[in-house]
Write an enzyme that holds these catalytic residues in place. Structure first.
Site, PDB file in Angstrom:
ATOM      1  N   GLU A 211       4.547  -5.028   7.087  1.00 46.72           N
ATOM      2  CA  GLU A 211       3.824  -3.907   7.704  1.00 46.72           C
ATOM      3  C   GLU A 211       4.259  -3.655   9.138  1.00 46.72           C
ATOM      4  O   GLU A 211       4.182  -2.539   9.647  1.00 46.72           O
ATOM      5  CB  GLU A 211       2.307  -4.165   7.673  1.00 46.72           C
ATOM      6  CG  GLU A 211       1.684  -4.139   6.284  1.00 46.72           C
ATOM      7  CD  GLU A 211       1.659  -5.486   5.584  1.00 46.72           C
ATOM      8  OE1 GLU A 211       2.421  -6.395   5.983  1.00 46.72           O
ATOM      9  OE2 GLU A 211       0.881  -5.631   4.626  1.00 46.72           O
TER      10      GLU A 211
ATOM     11  N   GLU B 262      -0.735  -9.226  -0.824  1.00 49.27           N
ATOM     12  CA  GLU B 262      -2.169  -9.488  -0.589  1.00 49.27           C
ATOM     13  C   GLU B 262      -2.950  -9.460  -1.904  1.00 49.27           C
ATOM     14  O   GLU B 262      -3.854 -10.271  -2.115  1.00 49.27           O
ATOM     15  CB  GLU B 262      -2.707  -8.448   0.397  1.00 49.27           C
ATOM     16  CG  GLU B 262      -2.088  -8.619   1.778  1.00 49.27           C
ATOM     17  CD  GLU B 262      -2.367  -7.447   2.705  1.00 49.27           C
ATOM     18  OE1 GLU B 262      -1.901  -6.320   2.390  1.00 49.27           O
ATOM     19  OE2 GLU B 262      -3.034  -7.635   3.721  1.00 49.27           O
TER      20      GLU B 262
ATOM     21  N   GLY C 188       0.470  -4.960   0.795  1.00 45.61           N
ATOM     22  CA  GLY C 188      -0.706  -5.007  -0.079  1.00 45.61           C
ATOM     23  C   GLY C 188      -0.420  -5.655  -1.426  1.00 45.61           C
ATOM     24  O   GLY C 188      -1.327  -6.199  -2.064  1.00 45.61           O
TER      25      GLY C 188
ATOM     26  N   ALA D 156       0.866  -1.172   0.000  1.00 45.91           N
ATOM     27  CA  ALA D 156       0.000   0.000   0.000  1.00 45.91           C
ATOM     28  C   ALA D 156       0.908   1.229   0.000  1.00 45.91           C
ATOM     29  O   ALA D 156       2.063   1.148   0.427  1.00 45.91           O
ATOM     30  CB  ALA D 156      -0.873  -0.022   1.242  1.00 45.91           C
TER      31      ALA D 156
END
Ligand code: CAA
Length: 258
Positions: free
Chosen positions: A132, A112, A109, A65
Site C-alpha cells: 500500500e 489481510e 487487502g 483492495a
C-alpha cells in the site's frame, strides 16, 4: 444464492468459496467483500457446512483492495462508510473454521483477508505483500497488526515500508503460512484439511478457534484460564463422552455437535 464475484461449492461438509474477479486479479471491491460476508454468513448458518475454504485463482488469491474503486474517494467517503470495517467485522464473526488457500498474489487487502482466516495453506507460487505504501497509503484491513503478530516487527516493518513481496518459502519460514504445497495440490490439500476438520466435534473446533484467537487479545495468564474453562465446559458435551469412549473402544468417534 447466485453471486457475481464468487463461486461457491459445497462438498463433503466443506464450503469452497472462490473469489472470482479474474479481470482485476480478484481485487476486493465493495461488491466482492459484501458477497463474501454474505456467503460466509450463509455457510455459518448451513448445517451442511462444517468448515470453509476461501481461495482465488492460480494467478491471484487477491491483489488487494480495488484501487479503481478507492482512487477518487475522499476522507469523508471512507470515514462515513467505515470502508471495509463492516465487512471485516462480518468475517471476524464466523465461528466455523476458515482456511485460506492462497495461490499467486495475496497483496494488500488480499494478504489481510488471508490473515483473517484461521490458517493459510499456500502454493509454491504464492506471493504475499503489503504494498500500500506504493500508493501513498497504508494497510487498512488489519495488515499492520496481523502481519506483525505473524512474522514479528522487523519483517512486518520491512514489508510495510518497502512494499516488497514475500515468497512461499519465506512465508512458511516466518510462520505466516502453515504449509506450502505444489501449485496443483493446493485445492486438494486445503479441501482434505477442511474435511478432516469437518469430521471433528464442531463444539470442540469452535472452542479451539476461540481460545487460539483469544491469545492475541489477552495476557498469557488470562488466556490460559480462558482455555482451561473451555476445556472444562467441553465435559458437559456428548461429544466429549463419545470421543473418549471411541478411543477406549478403538473405533472412530461419531460426533453429533451436542
Ligand atoms: N485494484 C484494482 N485493479 C487491480 C488491482 C487492484 N488492487 N490489482 C490488479 N488489478 C488489475 C489491473 O489494473 C489490470 O487491469 P487492466 O487489465 O484493466 O489494466 C489487471 O488487474 C491485471 O493486472 P496487471 O496487468 O497489473 O497484472 P501484472 O501481472 O502485470 O501485475 C500485480 C500483477 C503485481 C499484482 C499488479 O497488478 C499490482 O501491483 N497490483 C496492485 C497491488 C496492490 O497495490 N495492492 C494493494 C491495494 S491497496 C489495499 O489493499 C489497501 C488495503 O489494505 C485495504
Amino acid at each position: 444464492m447466485a453471486y457475481q464475484t464468487l463461486i461457491v461449492e459445497i462438498e463433503d461438509y466443506v464450503a469452497l468459496i472462490r473469489l472470482n474477479r479474474p479481470e482485476a486479479l480478484n481485487a476486493l471491491n465493495s461488491q466482492l467483500l459484501g458477497e463474501l460476508a454474505e456467503a460466509l454468513k450463509s455457510a455459518e448458518e448451513n448445517d451442511k457446512v462444517r468448515c470453509i475454504v476461501i481461495t482465488g485463482s492460480e494467478k491471484a488469491f487477491a491483489a488487494g483492495a480495488d484501487i479503481k474503486e478507492m482512487s477518487e474517494k475522499s476522507f469523508v467517503d471512507m470515514f462515513t462508510s467505515d470502508f471495509f470495517g463492516v465487512e471485516a467485522e462480518a468475517i471476524k464473526r464466523i465461528r466455523k473454521p476458515i482456511i485460506a488457500a492462497v495461490s499467486g498474489y495475496a497483496l494488500g487487502g488480499g494478504c489481510e483477508l488471508a490473515m483473517m482466516c484461521d490458517f493459510i495453506i499456500c502454493a509454491e507460487n504464492a506471493k504475499f505483500g503489503q504494498p500500500e505504501i506504493n500508493l501513498g497509503v497504508i494497510a487498512g484491513i488489519g495488515g499492520t497488526q496481523r502481519l506483525t503478530r505473524f512474522v514479528g516487527k522487523s519483517k512486518a516493518m520491512d514489508m510495510h515500508l518497502t512494499g516488497r513481496f514475500m515468497d512461499a518459502a519465506e512465508a512458511e519460514r516466518s510462520g505466516l503460512v502453515s504449509r506450502v504445497v505444489p501449485n496443483a495440490k493446493l485445492i486438494p490439500e486445503a479441501m482434505a484439511a477442511a474435511q478432516k476438520i469437518a469430521e471433528k466435534s464442531m463444539l470442540a473446533a469452535a472452542a479451539a478457534k476461540e481460545a487460539v484467537n483469544r491469545s492475541y487479545e489477552t495476557t498469557m495468564e488470562e488466556g490460559i484460564l480462558f482455555e482451561r474453562r473451555l476445556f472444562h465446559a467441553l465435559f458437559a458435551t456428548e461429544d466429549q463422552k463419545e470421543g473418549m469412549a471411541a478411543f477406549l473402544e478403538k473405533r472412530e468417534p461419531q460426533f453429533r455437535d451436542k
